[in-house]
Structures are given as structure tokens and as C-alpha cells.
Scaffold this motif. Structure first.
Motif, PDB file in Angstrom:
ATOM      1  N   GLU A  64     -14.742 -25.874  14.534  1.00  0.00           N
ATOM      2  CA  GLU A  64     -13.578 -25.014  14.679  1.00  0.00           C
ATOM      3  C   GLU A  64     -12.387 -25.913  14.989  1.00  0.00           C
ATOM      4  O   GLU A  64     -12.432 -26.734  15.896  1.00  0.00           O
ATOM      5  CB  GLU A  64     -13.811 -24.017  15.809  1.00  0.00           C
ATOM      6  CG  GLU A  64     -12.717 -22.999  15.941  1.00  0.00           C
ATOM      7  CD  GLU A  64     -13.038 -21.969  17.004  1.00  0.00           C
ATOM      8  OE1 GLU A  64     -12.127 -21.661  17.780  1.00  0.00           O
ATOM      9  OE2 GLU A  64     -14.185 -21.497  17.062  1.00  0.00           O
TER      10      GLU A  64
ATOM     11  N   ASP B 128      -8.850 -21.794  15.659  1.00  0.00           N
ATOM     12  CA  ASP B 128      -9.018 -20.766  14.634  1.00  0.00           C
ATOM     13  C   ASP B 128     -10.476 -20.336  14.590  1.00  0.00           C
ATOM     14  O   ASP B 128     -11.375 -21.091  14.929  1.00  0.00           O
ATOM     15  CB  ASP B 128      -8.635 -21.307  13.243  1.00  0.00           C
ATOM     16  CG  ASP B 128      -7.155 -21.616  13.128  1.00  0.00           C
ATOM     17  OD1 ASP B 128      -6.382 -21.070  13.927  1.00  0.00           O
ATOM     18  OD2 ASP B 128      -6.794 -22.397  12.239  1.00  0.00           O
ATOM     19  N   ASN B 129     -10.692 -19.114  14.164  1.00  0.00           N
ATOM     20  CA  ASN B 129     -12.067 -18.644  14.012  1.00  0.00           C
ATOM     21  C   ASN B 129     -12.722 -19.238  12.784  1.00  0.00           C
ATOM     22  O   ASN B 129     -13.937 -19.357  12.719  1.00  0.00           O
ATOM     23  CB  ASN B 129     -12.109 -17.114  13.949  1.00  0.00           C
ATOM     24  CG  ASN B 129     -11.784 -16.501  15.295  1.00  0.00           C
ATOM     25  OD1 ASN B 129     -12.048 -17.095  16.328  1.00  0.00           O
ATOM     26  ND2 ASN B 129     -11.199 -15.318  15.276  1.00  0.00           N
ATOM     27  N   GLN B 130     -11.914 -19.611  11.806  1.00  0.00           N
ATOM     28  CA  GLN B 130     -12.458 -20.215  10.601  1.00  0.00           C
ATOM     29  C   GLN B 130     -12.907 -21.635  10.915  1.00  0.00           C
ATOM     30  O   GLN B 130     -12.181 -22.412  11.526  1.00  0.00           O
ATOM     31  CB  GLN B 130     -11.407 -20.237   9.495  1.00  0.00           C
ATOM     32  CG  GLN B 130     -11.907 -20.847   8.209  1.00  0.00           C
ATOM     33  CD  GLN B 130     -10.814 -20.898   7.145  1.00  0.00           C
ATOM     34  OE1 GLN B 130      -9.668 -20.578   7.405  1.00  0.00           O
ATOM     35  NE2 GLN B 130     -11.182 -21.320   5.967  1.00  0.00           N
ATOM     36  N   LYS B 131     -14.109 -21.969  10.500  1.00  0.00           N
ATOM     37  CA  LYS B 131     -14.622 -23.306  10.769  1.00  0.00           C
ATOM     38  C   LYS B 131     -14.478 -24.174   9.531  1.00  0.00           C
ATOM     39  O   LYS B 131     -14.730 -23.743   8.420  1.00  0.00           O
ATOM     40  CB  LYS B 131     -16.085 -23.246  11.202  1.00  0.00           C
ATOM     41  CG  LYS B 131     -16.252 -22.606  12.561  1.00  0.00           C
ATOM     42  CD  LYS B 131     -17.647 -22.754  13.066  1.00  0.00           C
ATOM     43  CE  LYS B 131     -17.730 -22.198  14.478  1.00  0.00           C
ATOM     44  NZ  LYS B 131     -19.040 -22.405  15.041  1.00  0.00           N
TER      45      LYS B 131
END
Length: 112
Positions: free
Chosen positions: A70, A74-77
Motif C-alpha cells: 500500500e 491508498d487502499n489500492q495496493k
């Protein structure tokens, strides 16, 4: 260290304060233009490293893996594709390090 701090989520403008903390208060002139030049230099160094000649290495083993991290809260990895080679002496060598959206065939094809 500053590059790592940037990846972990501090803004480009805050890199100057991180560098001042690391290098000491006598460090001056760490404005946005200096930080921008440092960042450009890091990118150039990374690109040069990625194009180095590996033909003199004799790897006994090569490992490839995707590491998900991460970035900047952000929640997107981000998937970091890593290739490590181990030579005949048992020494490890980082062969490749690239970001990808995931461990897809296309992403690995681009790294290789």
C-alpha cells in the motif's frame, strides 16, 4: 531515505524537511526545485541501473515474485515485481524491480 519517505506517503514538499532532519540543520536550499532535481536524478539512476549488463553473471537460481504494498495510505495496493538471482557463490543480486498493476502475464513479460 528521502525516496523511501516519499513512497511511504509524504508529499514532495515535505521531502525537504525529512532530508534536513536526516542530514542536519546546516543543510540549506532544499526548496522544491532542489527536491525536483533530486527526484529526477533518482529516476535517472534507477533507469541506468535497470539497463546494466548482466551477461557476466552466472546465476544458479532465479526467483521472481510480486510484492503488494500500500503506497501513500491508498487502499489500492501497488504490485512490485521483483527478480533476484543467486550466483554460484551464493551471493544474491537484485536483477529487476518494477511496478505493475498485478502479477499478470503482460506485467511479467514487460519486466523480463
Amino acid at each position: 531515505m528521502a525516496a523511501y519517505a516519499y513512497l511511504k506517503g509524504i508529499s514532495e514538499k515535505d521531502v525537504a524537511s525529512v532530508l534536513s532532519t536526516i542530514l542536519g540543520p546546516e543543510v540549506k536550499n532544499l526548496g522544491r526545485d532542489v527536491i525536483s532535481r533530486l527526484k529526477s536524478s533518482w529516476i535517472k539512476d534507477f533507469d541506468t541501473w535497470g539497463k546494466r549488463d548482466l551477461s557476466n553473471y552466472d546465476f544458479a537460481y532465479v526467483y521472481a515474485d510480486g510484492i503488494y504494498q500500500e503506497i501513500r495510505g491508498d487502499n489500492q495496493k501497488l504490485c512490485v515485481l521483483v527478480i533476484i538471482g543467486i550466483d554460484q557463490s551464493g551471493d544474491k543480486h537484485l536483477i529487476a524491480l518494477e511496478d505493475g498493476s498485478r502479477e499478470s502475464t503482460q506485467s511479467w513479460r514487460e519486466v523480463l
